[in-house]
Write a protein that holds these residues in place. Structure first.
Motif, mmCIF file in Angstrom:
data_model
loop_
_atom_site.group_PDB
_atom_site.id
_atom_site.type_symbol
_atom_site.label_atom_id
_atom_site.label_comp_id
_atom_site.label_asym_id
_atom_site.label_seq_id
_atom_site.Cartn_x
_atom_site.Cartn_y
_atom_site.Cartn_z
ATOM 1 N N GLN A 112 14.086 5.214 -19.599
ATOM 2 C CA GLN A 112 13.509 4.422 -21.071
ATOM 3 C C GLN A 112 13.646 2.862 -20.342
ATOM 4 O O GLN A 112 12.766 2.100 -21.158
ATOM 5 C CB GLN A 112 15.023 4.713 -21.770
ATOM 6 N N GLN A 119 10.089 1.717 -19.604
ATOM 7 C CA GLN A 119 8.990 1.497 -20.651
ATOM 8 C C GLN A 119 8.970 0.287 -21.020
ATOM 9 O O GLN A 119 7.980 -0.371 -21.437
ATOM 10 C CB GLN A 119 9.356 2.319 -22.070
ATOM 11 N N PHE A 120 10.021 -0.923 -20.664
ATOM 12 C CA PHE A 120 10.023 -2.172 -21.275
ATOM 13 C C PHE A 120 10.205 -2.937 -19.893
ATOM 14 O O PHE A 120 9.744 -4.303 -20.224
ATOM 15 C CB PHE A 120 11.194 -2.274 -21.882
ATOM 16 N N TRP A 121 10.655 -2.623 -18.832
ATOM 17 C CA TRP A 121 10.931 -3.473 -17.739
ATOM 18 C C TRP A 121 9.981 -3.056 -16.572
ATOM 19 O O TRP A 121 9.798 -1.681 -16.365
ATOM 20 C CB TRP A 121 12.239 -3.549 -17.294
ATOM 21 N N GLU A 157 9.942 -8.336 -17.914
ATOM 22 C CA GLU A 157 9.571 -7.621 -19.480
ATOM 23 C C GLU A 157 8.196 -7.349 -19.312
ATOM 24 O O GLU A 157 7.491 -8.151 -18.823
ATOM 25 C CB GLU A 157 9.899 -8.507 -20.613
ATOM 26 N N LYS A 158 7.801 -6.186 -19.548
ATOM 27 C CA LYS A 158 6.308 -5.563 -19.524
ATOM 28 C C LYS A 158 5.655 -6.510 -20.639
ATOM 29 O O LYS A 158 4.420 -7.174 -20.593
ATOM 30 C CB LYS A 158 6.162 -4.211 -19.925
ATOM 31 N N ARG A 159 6.463 -6.788 -21.957
ATOM 32 C CA ARG A 159 5.979 -7.661 -22.794
ATOM 33 C C ARG A 159 6.989 -8.036 -23.623
ATOM 34 O O ARG A 159 8.250 -7.275 -23.541
ATOM 35 C CB ARG A 159 4.837 -6.875 -23.806
ATOM 36 N N LEU A 211 10.290 -8.151 -25.798
ATOM 37 C CA LEU A 211 10.867 -6.931 -26.489
ATOM 38 C C LEU A 211 10.773 -6.840 -27.926
ATOM 39 O O LEU A 211 10.528 -5.656 -28.623
ATOM 40 C CB LEU A 211 12.266 -6.845 -26.210
ATOM 41 N N ALA A 229 7.400 -5.234 -28.403
ATOM 42 C CA ALA A 229 7.483 -3.795 -28.178
ATOM 43 C C ALA A 229 8.088 -3.145 -29.416
ATOM 44 O O ALA A 229 7.741 -1.882 -29.672
ATOM 45 C CB ALA A 229 7.907 -3.696 -26.920
ATOM 46 N N LEU A 230 9.145 -3.628 -29.954
ATOM 47 C CA LEU A 230 9.919 -2.960 -31.009
ATOM 48 C C LEU A 230 8.886 -2.807 -32.142
ATOM 49 O O LEU A 230 8.668 -1.401 -32.575
ATOM 50 C CB LEU A 230 10.900 -3.757 -31.352
ATOM 51 N N ALA A 287 6.955 0.935 -29.676
ATOM 52 C CA ALA A 287 7.053 1.527 -28.199
ATOM 53 C C ALA A 287 8.302 1.920 -27.853
ATOM 54 O O ALA A 287 9.432 1.682 -28.438
ATOM 55 C CB ALA A 287 6.698 0.192 -27.181
#
Length: 365
Positions: free
Chosen positions: A339, A342-344, A353-355, A357, A360-361, A365
């Motif tokens: 999990q 998906q974000f990091w 962070e990929k983008r 948060l 993403a929320l 995502a």
């Protein structure tokens, strides 16, 4: 809901009832009694109380005096009418299943709207009682209970009890709270005695025109500096959820300077018209953890929400240290999980962070 009076009497029209305290402040329409009118008159009351009617959701014919029809501290009635055959077609006072009288529908809609408005205001107020970072649902419950307690200590309508029960039925519990009793959920004052922040009492606050307009940028900077100087005193760091440079190094991290992220006036109006003014501020601090031994660096953010009273006294410190309560272990485990990936992502020697948060929320995502 109506219940028979302790000394209920019967006459040719039925039983005289008193209004239960559970429906106090309900909407009722006052009626004026004219000269020559009887002291009591027959009225229909929508009720599911078996003491008033054998039929659930039925309408019972009762006798009530003219005077108590107006809303008051002893309670009031649902919309009532004389028993008129033209109103429901059969004159029995009982409406067909699934059909609600227009007056009762209006009453219920008004009550539901009013209740929703109360809870909406409570939810908004509770934001000021949340820690500034990594809010959990359990912490939001504590914020709700404390925010409501500050304005309505006696909770006559049982709002806090209903909220606690709703969270409990969904297995949402705050960490490090022994029970779900109201007293246990309330945020506490600082553990150690602290002097007031004189520079932030009501006498020293300056606003552009009035309190509703807020403060000018120069005044906000002054307030932030005064609070920052107070919070970063060595004896206050722990209460404010902050770390010194040496404490962070001992844990294998690097502490950045604390940041006063916001300072604002919170103006709250209670149900009885009382006005409460507090100064609410948020202080945050980032700590970059450097595990070493080939492991990637990652950031943790801590801090506190500060609520000050009109005399500059610190009423609440709702703190969450960057390295407290096993946050280091939980963050590390999350970054290594499917999990978390998906974000990091790993960039160089650190997780990033990929983008954002929040983006993403909202993107699902």
């Amino acid at each position: 809901m109506v219940r028979p009076a302790p000394s209920a009497e019967r006459d040719g029209l039925g039983v005289r009832f008193q209004v239960a305290a559970s429906v106090t402040r309900a909407v009722a329409r006052p009626f004026a009694r004219k000269a020559g009118d009887p002291l009591y008159r027959p009225l229909k009351v929508y009720t599911s109380d078996p003491a008033a009617s054998r039929m659930e959701a039925a309408v019972t014919l009762i006798n009530v005096p003219y005077e108590p029809l107006a809303p008051g501290p002893d309670g009031s009635l649902f919309k009532v009418d004389s028993q008129d055959p033209q109103q429901n077609g059969n004159g029995t006072g009982i409406y067909p299943p699934g059909e609600l009288p227009a007056d009762l529908t209006e009453f219920l809609a008004h009550a539901a709207s009013s209740l929703a408005g109360h809870f909406q205001a409570l939810m908004i107020r509770a934001v000021d009682y949340c820690p500034p970072v990594d809010i959990t649902l359990g912490e939001f419950l504590r914020a709700l209970v404390t925010a409501d307690y500050d304005l309505v200590p006696d909770d006559p309508w049982g709002y806090r009890e209903a909220l606690i029960d709703a969270f409990s039925r969904r297995a949402i519990y705050p960490r490090h709270v022994p029970t779900l009793a109201e007293d246990a959920l309330l945020w506490r004052a600082p553990r150690r005695v602290m002097p007031p922040v004189i520079a932030l009492d009501a006498a020293h606050l300056v606003f552009d025109c009035d309190m509703a307009c807020g403060a000018a940028p120069a005044e906000l900077t002054r307030q932030a500096r005064a609070l920052g100087e107070f919070a970063t005193r060595p004896e206050h760091l722990q209460e404010f959820g902050l770390l010194s440079g040496s404490e962070a190094e001992a844990l294998g991290g690097r502490a950045e300077l604390p940041v006063v992220a916001s300072v604002r006036i919170a103006r709250r109006a209670g149900p009885d018209g009382q006005i409460v003014n507090d100064l609410v501020a948020e202080i945050t601090q980032q700590v970059m953890m450097q595990p070493g031994a080939g492991k990637a660096d990652y950031a943790l953010v801590g801090g506190t929400t500060v609520i000050l009273g009109p005399n500059g006294e610190i009423r609440y410190l709702i703190s969450k240290s960057a390295v407290g309560s096993e946050r280091i272990q939980r963050r590390r485990a999350f970054l290594d999980s499917l999990q978390g990936r998906q974000f990091w992502q790993l960039r160089g020697t650190a997780y990033q962070e990929k983008r954002p948060l929040y983006e993403a929320l909202h993107a699902g995502a």
